[in-house]
Design an enzyme around this catalytic site. Structure first.
Site, short mmCIF file in Angstrom:
data_model
loop_
_atom_site.label_atom_id
_atom_site.label_comp_id
_atom_site.label_asym_id
_atom_site.label_seq_id
_atom_site.Cartn_x
_atom_site.Cartn_y
_atom_site.Cartn_z
N SER A 138 30.33 18.45 45.53
CA SER A 138 28.99 19.05 45.60
C SER A 138 29.13 20.56 45.50
O SER A 138 30.22 21.10 45.70
CB SER A 138 28.35 18.70 46.96
N TYR A 151 27.11 17.12 55.89
CA TYR A 151 27.25 17.01 54.44
C TYR A 151 28.19 18.11 53.92
O TYR A 151 29.11 17.85 53.13
CB TYR A 151 25.87 17.11 53.78
N1 NAP Z 1 21.59 14.75 43.57
C1 NAP Z 1 22.28 15.87 43.70
O1 NAP Z 1 21.73 16.94 43.42
C2 NAP Z 1 23.70 15.86 44.15
C3 NAP Z 1 24.35 17.08 44.19
C4 NAP Z 1 25.67 17.12 44.58
C5 NAP Z 1 26.33 15.96 44.94
N2 NAP Z 1 25.67 14.78 44.91
C6 NAP Z 1 26.42 13.59 45.29
O2 NAP Z 1 26.31 12.60 44.27
C7 NAP Z 1 26.52 11.32 44.86
C8 NAP Z 1 25.38 10.40 44.42
O3 NAP Z 1 24.18 10.89 44.97
P1 NAP Z 1 22.76 10.75 44.26
O4 NAP Z 1 22.23 12.11 44.09
O5 NAP Z 1 22.83 9.84 43.11
O6 NAP Z 1 21.94 10.13 45.50
P2 NAP Z 1 21.34 8.69 45.72
O7 NAP Z 1 20.39 8.37 44.64
O8 NAP Z 1 20.87 8.73 47.14
O9 NAP Z 1 22.60 7.71 45.59
C9 NAP Z 1 23.58 7.60 46.60
C10 NAP Z 1 24.34 6.31 46.36
O10 NAP Z 1 25.29 6.12 47.44
C11 NAP Z 1 25.06 4.84 47.98
N3 NAP Z 1 25.44 4.71 49.38
C12 NAP Z 1 24.99 5.43 50.43
N4 NAP Z 1 25.53 4.96 51.56
C13 NAP Z 1 26.34 3.92 51.21
C14 NAP Z 1 27.16 3.02 51.91
N5 NAP Z 1 27.26 3.06 53.26
N6 NAP Z 1 27.85 2.07 51.22
C15 NAP Z 1 27.74 1.99 49.91
N7 NAP Z 1 26.96 2.80 49.16
C16 NAP Z 1 26.27 3.76 49.82
C17 NAP Z 1 23.56 4.63 47.81
O11 NAP Z 1 23.18 3.31 48.03
P3 NAP Z 1 21.64 2.98 48.44
O12 NAP Z 1 20.82 3.09 47.19
O13 NAP Z 1 21.75 1.61 48.97
O14 NAP Z 1 21.24 3.99 49.47
C18 NAP Z 1 23.42 5.10 46.38
O15 NAP Z 1 23.89 4.14 45.50
C19 NAP Z 1 26.62 11.54 46.36
O16 NAP Z 1 27.98 11.58 46.74
C20 NAP Z 1 25.98 12.90 46.55
O17 NAP Z 1 26.43 13.55 47.69
C21 NAP Z 1 24.36 14.70 44.53
#
Ligand code: NAP
Length: 246
Positions: A138, A151
């Site tokens: 991130s 986080y």
């Molecule tokens: N969006 C951004 O701007 C951004 C920026 C930097 C980093 N990231 C990182 O990118 C990654 C994906 O995030 P995203 O933005 O796509 O958010 P998201 O749409 O909330 O997706 C998160 C994913 O992680 C899964 N997850 C959460 N807890 C879990 C668990 N206990 N066991 C298995 N799966 C689990 C979620 O499943 P559910 O759907 O069941 O909750 C979902 O598939 C994360 O590591 C996040 O920190 C995102």
């Protein structure tokens, strides 16, 4: 051979049911990989999207990191060449009020589960002398952020562990790298985008002038999974529209 092709490779993506994980699964499938979309809920939609870009049959697997050791047996059971650790959560509260539960849940999912999933992968991949790990870090692997202490701690940890594992495993043919996504349009950033002042402040600072799309991360994951990146070890690659350059 096309150094950007993933033909013949098997990839596992965690948190592949939505957002960035879904886009990574689709991009890897498009590049030729057989993709296992892992999630704590069904990944039917991801499989359907993969089917639109690839003739190779995708698969899904239940993987719930409420047990951070959940992947302990996954990699011994079959050959998996590429691991993308994408599953992650965020909890927001002022540091002065932050709860132990919000600390533990985020650290267990984002950091402990990621490390032990990498470890299980490495136990199987090291004897083969080949493998690719892509961790999702991130901007908060580099910056402090506001109201997201666990986080920030977890994502700084992801960057550190990525380098540690790269140091230990590079000579054995395993590439360990990370992607640091900028502000991407997913569930994770819904609260930020719903707040007009925060949303405007963020957009004003992004040189590219737009929020990131999950596909922006998907294509970078293809590169870090492909032979083209064989000499990249321990990198944390910013995919942020220039945010950190500002
Ligand atoms: N969006 C951004 O701007 C951004 C920026 C930097 C980093 N990231 C990182 O990118 C990654 C994906 O995030 P995203 O933005 O796509 O958010 P998201 O749409 O909330 O997706 C998160 C994913 O992680 C899964 N997850 C959460 N807890 C879990 C668990 N206990 N066991 C298995 N799966 C689990 C979620 O499943 P559910 O759907 O069941 O909750 C979902 O598939 C994360 O590591 C996040 O920190 C995102």
């Amino acid at each position: 051979m096309n150094p950007f092709s993933l033909d013949g490779q098997v990839a596992l993506v965690t948190g592949a049911n939505t957002g960035i994980g879904q886009a990574i699964a689709v991009a890897l499938a498009q590049a030729g990989a057989e993709v296992i979309a892992a999630g704590r809920r069904d990944c039917d939609q991801t499989l359907a999207l993969m089917g639109q870009v690839s003739e190779r049959a995708g698969r899904q697997m239940r993987l719930d990191f409420s047990d951070p050791m959940a992947a302990r047996d996954v990699f011994a059971a079959e050959r998996i060449d590429i691991l993308v650790n994408n599953a992650g959560i965020i909890r927001r509260a002022d540091a002065v009020d932050f709860s132990e539960a919000d600390w533990d849940e985020v650290m267990d999912t984002n950091l402990k589960a990621l490390f032990f999933t990498c470890q299980a992968f490495a136990k199987a991949a090291l004897p083969r002398g080949r493998g690719k790990i892509v961790n999702i870090a991130s901007l908060l692997s580099f910056q402090g952020g506001i109201r997201v202490p666990s986080y920030t701690a977890s994502k700084h940890g992801v960057a550190g562990l990525t380098k540690l594992m790269a140091n230990e495993w590079a000579a054995a043919g395993l590439n360990v790298n990370a992607i640091a996504p900028g502000y991407i349009e997913t569930n994770n950033t819904e609260a930020l985008r719903a707040d007009p002042a925060r949303s405007r402040a963020i957009l004003d600072r992004i040189p590219a002038g737009r929020w990131g799309r999950p596909e922006d991360i998907g294509q970078t994951a293809v590169f870090l999974s492909a032979p083209a990146s064989d000499y990249i070890n321990g990198a944390v690659l910013n995919v942020d529209g220039g945010w950190l350059a500002r």
